[in-house]
Design an enzyme around this catalytic site. Structure first.
Site, PDB file in Angstrom:
ATOM      1  N   LYS A   1      15.696 -33.995  21.443  1.00 50.88           N
ATOM      2  CA  LYS A   1      14.841 -35.167  21.237  1.00 50.88           C
ATOM      3  C   LYS A   1      15.203 -36.220  22.282  1.00 50.88           C
ATOM      4  CE  LYS A   1      13.985 -33.859  16.472  1.00 50.88           C
ATOM      5  NZ  LYS A   1      14.374 -33.949  15.059  1.00 50.88           N
TER       6      LYS A   1
ATOM      7  N   ASP B   1      22.755 -37.334   9.477  1.00 48.68           N
ATOM      8  CA  ASP B   1      21.945 -36.607  10.452  1.00 48.68           C
ATOM      9  C   ASP B   1      21.445 -37.627  11.474  1.00 48.68           C
ATOM     10  OD1 ASP B   1      19.937 -35.319  11.898  1.00 48.68           O
ATOM     11  OD2 ASP B   1      19.400 -34.029  10.200  1.00 48.68           O
TER      12      ASP B   1
END
Ligand SMILES: *Cc1c(COP(=O)(O)O)cnc(C)c1O
Length: 420
Positions: A233, A207
């Site tokens: 993000k 991830d």
């Protein structure tokens, strides 16, 4: 050895020398805000507004359904995946931008378990290794999938990175790991762990939520097997922008995922009643994409295309080193505990400090325009995004922190918001 005291002038001088400084002009940041939360929601590229307006008025409003072909809507997950790929060390045709990180993780983990189960040499493996400190959604998705499959899969959670090597053993099907920890900013060595996985016969699923756009990545070079991650993000795609999934060319033919929607079909518009997966990365898709949100991901990627991950990393380490040094010099009398590794190779692009009143102190910082965030337990998290954070910002943020701590200007009874 006594460290030399750093001044604001030193910080401004570094900004004058910073090759990335001009890129800040491509973001719209409010006056009076020092934004240290780009690890949770990246800032808005200025271009996103005009892009959204174009997609909504021209592509949707005027061209209507024709835009699936004429504006390239149908190919957008793959086209943007190809633009993202160089930042990940991935090849063309190996990445799509689609769905959420949680959903992509579900697809990737299911596919990895299936790849192992269909190989007689590995079919008996029933352990999924991860970390107890992993981001909860990753653990929840793995728990949900294991329970749903009902084939005896179990999660083996380690409490520290040092325990991983032993946990990834001959019974491990998949190691499902987050490359940079969301809470501590600890960065794993992807190549070392992936090759250990392979030596043990396990697959390595990564991830990259806190890695993509934050640290240089070399998925193919590191021998990773599958990866997923966020675009909202560090990649500045916008709130809830679709996530990505990477399936390397070598695994694509064996990659089968359970969310077998029509976008992953070999010929979606043949309207065939039977599912046949597309060749290549398109088989990782499921259904119709949120085009407005997806289109905006390109605005962030266009800014990355103007620099390199190596330049971003250099500045990221300089910003985080500076923040640590300043907090230690200027807030030395306060009970702040550094959680993030000092060693560069083990650090992502954030710095976390504990404080007994971490939540209250963070609320006071936010009220004074220094936006970071808070994660249990007692952790104040500061994300450093080299595309729009200056060295003077770091100085100013630490001065505001020092003032809040020195004057006890925080409310220890501060009420928790839903999103911390
Ligand atoms: C932010 C983050 C997610 C977010 O998942 P969503 O499906 O987008 O809500 C997942 N995993 C990690 C490690 C994260 O840091």
């Amino acid at each position: 050895m006594k460290a030399t005291m750093i001044s604001r002038h030193d910080c401004s001088a570094r900004d004058l020398d910073d090759p990335l400084a001009p890129l800040r002009q491509q973001f719209d940041l409010p006056q009076g805000v020092i934004y240290l939360d780009g690890n949770s929601l990246g800032a808005r590229p200025k271009a996103a507004l005009a892009r959204a307006q174009h997609v909504i008025t021209a592509e949707w409003g005027t061209d209507l359904i024709r835009s699936w072909n004429t504006a390239g809507w149908f190919d957008l997950p793959k086209r943007l995946g190809d633009r993202l790929a160089p930042l990940l060390g991935a090849g063309a045709g190996e990445v799509v931008i689609t769905d959420t990180t949680s959903v992509n993780l579900f697809k990737a983990l299911a596919a990895a378990l299936q790849m192992q189960a269909s190989d007689p040499a590995h079919a008996a493996r029933h352990i999924i290794v991860s970390e107890r400190s992993n981001f909860p959604t990753d653990l929840y998705m793995a728990q949900g999938l294991a329970a749903w499959l009902d084939r005896g899969y179990q999660l083996r959670l380690v409490d520290s990175p040092e325990e991983l090597a032993q946990a990834i053993a001959a019974d491990c099907a998949v190691a499902m790991l987050t490359h940079v920890n969301y809470r501590t900013g600890y960065q794993h060595d992807m190549a070392v762990i992936s090759s250990h996985c392979h030596a043990q016969g396990a697959l390595a699923l990564w991830d990259l939520a806190h890695s993509a756009g934050a640290v240089p990545l070399d998925l193919n070079g590191a021998g990773a097997d599958l990866a997923v991650g966020c675009t909202y993000k560090y990649l500045n795609g916008g709130p809830g922008s679709p996530a990505f999934i990477w399936v390397p060319a070598e695994h694509q033919a064996r990659f089968r995922q359970p969310l077998s929607g029509w976008w992953g079909h070999a010929t979606p518009f043949a309207m065939d009643p039977g599912y046949t997966p597309a060749d290549g990365i398109a088989r990782a898709l499921c259904g119709t994409q949120p085009i407005v949100s997806l289109a905006l991901v390109e605005c962030g990627l266009e800014i990355f295309a103007q620099t390199s991950m190596e330049a971003i990393r250099r500045k990221s380490l300089a910003l985080t080193d500076l923040f640590i040094a300043l907090v230690e010099q200027r807030c030395a009398s306060h009970p702040l505990g550094l959680v993030t590794p000092r060693e560069h190779a083990r650090r992502g692009s954030q710095v976390s400090f504990t404080h007994p009143h971490g939540y209250a102190v963070m609320q006071a910082l936010i009220a004074r325009g220094v936006i970071g965030d808070y994660r249990e337990p007692a952790i104040m998290r500061f994300g450093f995004t080299p595309l729009y954070t200056s060295f003077a910002d770091v100085w100013d943020a630490v001065e505001i922190l020092r003032d809040i701590l020195d004057t006890l200007a925080y409310d220890i009874a501060a009420k928790r918001d839903a999103v911390t």
